[in-house]
Write an enzyme that holds these catalytic residues in place. Structure first.
Site, PDB file in Angstrom:
ATOM      1  N   LYS A  84       0.862  -1.191   0.000  1.00 37.38           N
ATOM      2  CA  LYS A  84       0.000   0.000   0.000  1.00 37.38           C
ATOM      3  C   LYS A  84       0.894   1.236   0.000  1.00 37.38           C
ATOM      4  O   LYS A  84       1.792   1.355   0.843  1.00 37.38           O
ATOM      5  CB  LYS A  84      -0.853  -0.047   1.273  1.00 37.38           C
TER       6      LYS A  84
HETATM    7  O1  G3P Z   1      -7.554   1.580   5.822  1.00 42.27           O
HETATM    8  C1  G3P Z   1      -7.875   2.885   5.542  1.00 42.27           C
HETATM    9  C2  G3P Z   1      -9.190   3.383   6.016  1.00 42.27           C
HETATM   10  O2  G3P Z   1     -10.200   2.468   5.866  1.00 42.27           O
HETATM   11  C3  G3P Z   1      -9.237   4.346   7.146  1.00 42.27           C
HETATM   12  O3  G3P Z   1     -10.497   4.472   7.757  1.00 42.27           O
HETATM   13  O4  G3P Z   1     -11.995   5.220   9.570  1.00 42.27           O
HETATM   14  O5  G3P Z   1      -9.540   5.787   9.681  1.00 42.27           O
HETATM   15  O6  G3P Z   1     -11.026   6.910   8.029  1.00 42.27           O
HETATM   16  P1  G3P Z   1     -10.767   5.662   8.813  1.00 42.27           P
END
Ligand code: G3P
Length: 217
Positions: A84
């Protein structure tokens, strides 16, 4: 639509994997920092072994060359590993270079259709648009999924749309209706998807009726 679990927590991963409900995993540095300290190579290997599908492991380097060497190390951990990289100029260049070596790449932190277009041109295997974080700043995260779907279909890009930053079950439902290829979701949201009050009420009534009649199998 493929469902990925958005976590580095092996207990959460095993719970979902044992139910045969997940097609892959995504992690990020914040999620990893919640459950680990020090060298995480062994933990990454265990995560990769827990599922039969892609596992996104994120670089923390910020320059092209450093991302490439870190990406190669991550890819060598397990055949399920997907590297990633962030959607920056260096990240796009690293994506192109890693793809040339046959390493799958998930380009993350995508917030616009123009970014998603460049990631596809860089050969990304997955693009991760962050739906919830756009909603957080009064935008419409799902609109971005719509737009990327349209652009990728218009030009036949094979990059898979991996809807990320998912906060609740309706995000998942909308991603399916739009035609996202995958959605990565926190464990809490995965289990929320299985819940319905009428299921609980119906089951309770069935069992009450059965028991009241003294029926047996
Ligand atoms: O893996 C990346 C992503 O899904 C982050 O989610 O909830 O931290 O915005 P969040």
């Amino acid at each position: 639509m493929k469902i990925f679990l958005d976590t580095a927590d092996l207990n959460e991963i095993r719970r979902a994997a044992d139910a045969g409900l997940i097609d892959g995993i995504t992690t990020n540095p914040s999620l990893v920092a919640k459950v680990a300290k020090g060298d995480v190579t062994d933990m990454y290997r265990e995560i990769c072994e827990a599922v039969d599908g892609p596992v996104s492991l994120e670089v923390v380097a910020i320059t092209r060359d450093d991302m490439i060497s870190e990406g190669k190390k991550l890819a060598a951990i397990h055949e399920n590993a997907v590297v990633k990289v962030p959607l920056t100029e260096d990240g796009l260049k690293a994506c192109r270079a890693l793809r040339a070596e046959g390493i799958r790449v998930n380009v993350t932190l995508c917030f616009s259709v123009s970014q998603a277009h460049l990631a596809a041109k860089a050969g990304a295997s997955f693009i991760s648009p962050f739906v919830g974080r756009i909603d957080d700043v009064s935008g419409e995260g799902m609109q971005l999924i719509h737009q990327i779907r349209q652009v990728y279909d218009n030009y036949g890009f094979a990059t898979e749309i991996l809807a990320a930053s998912i906060r609740h079950p309706m995000h998942v439902v909308e991603a399916m209706l739009i035609g996202a290829d995958c959605c990565t979701i926190p464990s809490k949201v995965l289990w929320q998807l299985s819940k319905h009050p009428l299921t609980d009420k119906g089951l309770e009534a069935f069992l009450d009726d059965w028991n009241a009649a003294g029926t047996a199998i």
